[in-house]
Design an enzyme around this catalytic site. Structure first.
Site, PDB file in Angstrom:
ATOM      1  N   GLU A  34       0.892  -1.172   0.000  1.00  0.00           N
ATOM      2  CA  GLU A  34       0.000   0.000   0.000  1.00  0.00           C
ATOM      3  C   GLU A  34       0.931   1.224   0.000  1.00  0.00           C
ATOM      4  OE1 GLU A  34      -2.369   0.396   3.520  1.00  0.00           O
ATOM      5  OE2 GLU A  34      -3.780   1.821   2.618  1.00  0.00           O
ATOM      6  N   HIS A  38      -4.404  -4.951  -0.166  1.00  0.00           N
ATOM      7  CA  HIS A  38      -4.099  -3.877  -1.125  1.00  0.00           C
ATOM      8  C   HIS A  38      -3.223  -4.339  -2.290  1.00  0.00           C
ATOM      9  CE1 HIS A  38      -6.183  -0.794   1.038  1.00  0.00           C
ATOM     10  NE2 HIS A  38      -5.532  -1.084   2.137  1.00  0.00           N
TER      11      HIS A  38
END
Ligand SMILES: [Zn+2]
Ligand SMILES: [Zn+2]
Lengths: 495, 495
Positions: free
Chosen positions: A339, A364
């Protein structure tokens, strides 16, 4: 690719068609066979998508805070709200699953609720039977009831509280949040403001119940919650430990499932902030192993949370994180990784390290497309990426959601699941907003109902780590199929 | 990948190291063998990059208009300016190669220069021996000389002219350009404002010479210019045709090369706006074939320009674009394709169609990562993508340049070349700004001097379509190598 070797004398329309179809078949849902009713619904959705594209303001190209009112009016969004989402809310955090409107308009009106105002223009809450001890760098505590009694109209106060426990804003988000750093600061501040409310035992229970309800109303039938399992306090100041908190999640999940028989359940991924030091991490992993052993039904596994760029990389904690496999103890990992916009740093190795540590999914994985080897590994092992489009946009990783890196992942059918991370914090709820951004935004105009179906059923995610037995899994999938067929038949014709 | 199959009991640091190295070797420049001096320069650049990353304002994360002053102060940028860039300016447009400061401070001070002010708050220019005919939707023409004579200080006027012939702004670019549509509108308007200046024969010649000079000063030794080859006018209103314009490019290129023996030359990619209709396109392609035959030295090939999203797709023009191959006539294509955020539309098929039409390179190819089949084809055929980072950011395809899709392409060594598209229009110049964004931004912290070397020499680009004979190519590469070794030895030690 045999058909395209050699230099072409003339671009053959038949060959072009074959290539376009070949490429389309490579994408998520590209080889899904559709029923006649699905084809009709698909044609309707395609038409809606084209109309959406015509408009001057195309929501996926805009910041979600500005796009939200447009999305709410979109017929595609309203269709996606009705779509049965099965077991797909797999990346949601504990204290951002229920709407702040509900929280503020209900919970802050409860008796014994105190507020104080911090030096940094934020607020803190506490429930207490006695006058609470003063908090450093905070105004004296005021009983909210007293504060409201002095006001003719308390809606300004309510709005101001809501503004403090979320990062949503009606103002221009690019001005309010000029940099990634500022958004993260405000994000963490909002969690602190929320903390005293949601860790009060009676609120904690109601908040989780309300969270399940909001996901259920969004037609999500199973979810996995990343939960910090903090100490929960009572009115007299006494506190409960982690096991109590986990058990409470289990009790309320069972209660909710009993009251809503078409709901499959929920499981908890125990999380710790990646800012802790090595000895704390070691103790936390030990605790996680115990909880996994003692609560195998509700506990799904373990993860690290908090801003990756400012926290410690996974590899720093490798000794602690290797304990379960070294001891032959089961503790599935669901690591947040990638992320980040930083490329080539220690933190950017998190994706590869998550795979080396045998993660079950990647939270993510925004940076995955920059890691060709990690991409091959995650595909080969069926390690799905949990894509949270609105979260990535709000935290400034991407501006125009049509250009989210998951567009490339979807174009080659990489295992992925769409989730909403912290919906309440972003002014969203459930999963439908993120499905909208996926389907209308980075899915592109050609991502069809087959892509939605695959996103909702892809076997790469199965129920491998869910508490359901194989028979229950079969039952759950059959139930989803029934709901899906009903959804398709109800929406495939113009009413 | 054999080494990573099976579930690991413990993440082995040796295996991790091997995987990281394996992934690093897959990227652009990853298998480049460095000399000792190159290694020293690389260590210096790595240190500079780390220092750049530490700073609160990280230029690649910011809009170029805000980042420019920071980039100018960056020691990496200053090193990249000195770096010999060989034959790598392969995507630059005719009327945005020389700085607007030069243009306004010189050319608009020439005699016979008239200005008028349009209804849409823009300006137009014309050089004329007589008072020019009034222009519709424009104020009466004023002789600039007269206008300046009335002013105490004409620097406000000069600045205002500069503001009109570029889209650079000192204000907040996100406020000035709230959407992609607005940037393109202003971009096209600025070209119209510039038009009357740069199509005046004496200016046209000087402008091109100045453009070559600015690229030469930025250590670019060869360039390919996308040129509209418009009618060029004289002071008496008479005009020259396309062949004259192309021949003028040839003459000035020869003059410049004679005066600068270490400059290799330049070639012209004849371009037409994709807004034209089919019969115009047919005539233009026929003209292009004639020019290619008559001017094989200066003419490199053919391309379509203008905003892809609002223009016609390549496939619409397939009959016209197939004429050369059908007739067995050479006309290399260098198509702009995939400069779009729209996914799955007709326009989004341009990348695949460019490949079907046998393009030699892909201009921008921003959407390539969403087209797995086109990606395989372009790699297999060595069709390089011309990446123009600043242009893509200014035209709102990407916000934070660390997340440019070329990061993924570089991570797997996809054939690509860095270019600057319309540097003067963006307030940039030459190639160094775009090399900065590449090396510090989406190249990531680990993209090293090997990646720069590969970007500058990768054989996928060779001089295949350049006017140089194989012997001249050898000479040019040898010359680049000499310049490179000098650059490395002069910069590899701290002074
Ligand atoms: Zn998360
Ligand atoms: Zn261009």
């Amino acid at each position: 690719l045999y058909c395209v070797s050699g230099v072409l004398a003339y671009p053959d329309p038949g060959q072009r068609k074959a290539l376009i179809e070949q490429e389309a078949s490579m994408q998520t849902g590209g080889r899904m066979v559709l029923t006649d009713a699905e084809k009709r619904l698909d044609a309707r959705l395609f038409k809606m998508k084209q109309e959406e594209l015509m408009r001057a303001d195309f929501p996926p190209a805009m910041h979600f805070f500005k796009a939200r009112p447009l999305i709410r009016r979109s017929p595609i969004f309203r269709t996606l709200q009705k779509m049965p989402k099965g077991a797909r809310a797999l990346h949601v955090h504990d204290f951002s699953m229920a709407s702040v409107e509900w929280l503020v308009m209900n919970v802050t009106y409860w008796p014994h609720c105190y507020i104080c105002f911090t030096d940094s223009q934020s607020i803190r809450f506490i429930f207490s039977s006695q006058w609470p001890k003063p908090k450093p760098r905070c105004s004296p505590w005021t009983l909210l009831e007293d504060l409201r009694a002095k006001m003719v109209n308390s809606s300004d106060l309510d709005n101001s509280i809501m503004g403090n426990v979320t990062i949503f804003t009606d103002q221009d988000p690019e001005e309010v949040y000029p940099s990634q750093y500022v958004v993260w600061e405000r994000f963490e501040e909002a969690f602190l403001a929320l903390w005293g409310l949601v860790t009060y035992a009676p609120v904690f229970r109601e908040y989780y119940y309300q969270g399940l309800k909001e996901f259920y109303q969004d037609n999500v039938m199973y979810l996995e919650l990343r939960a910090l399992l903090p100490e929960i306090y009572e009115l007299d100041g006494s506190t409960h430990d982690t096991a109590w908190t986990l058990k409470t999640y289990q009790d309320i999940t069972r209660q909710f499932t009993a009251e809503h028989p078409d709901f499959f359940g929920a499981r908890i991924i125990f999380t710790v902030n990646r800012g802790v030091n090595m000895s704390v991490m070691t103790r936390v992993v030990e605790k996680a192993m115990r909880l996994q052993r003692d609560f195998p039904d509700i506990m799904a596994g373990f993860d690290l949370v908090g801003r990756e760029d400012s926290g410690r990389p996974l590899w720093y904690f490798r000794d602690a994180l290797s304990m379960p496999s070294e001891r032959g103890v089961t503790l599935p990992f669901f690591f947040h990784a990638g992320e980040t916009s930083e490329y080539g740093t220690e933190v950017d190795q998190n994706i590869l390290d998550a795979l080396l540590l045998n993660t079950s999914r990647i939270g993510h994985g925004f940076a995955l497309s920059r890691h060709p080897l990690a991409k091959v590994l995650s595909r080969k092992r069926g390690v799905a990426v949990e894509v949270c489009p609105i979260s990535n946009q709000v935290l400034t990783l991407v501006k125009d959601l049509r250009n989210h890196p998951a567009a490339a992942l979807m174009s080659e059918d990489h295992p992925l699941v769409i989730s909403s991370d912290d919906p309440a914090m972003f002014g969203a709820s459930g999963l439908s907003y993120d499905f909208y951004e996926t389907f209308v935004g980075f899915g592109g105009i050609r991502s069809n109902i087959g892509s939605l179906k695959e996103l909702l059923t892809c076997p790469c995610l199965s129920f491998r780590y869910s508490s359901l037995t194989p028979e229950q899994q079969q039952k759950a999938l059959a139930l989803w199929q029934t709901q899906w067929d009903k959804f398709v038949s109800e929406n495939c014709v113009l009413l």
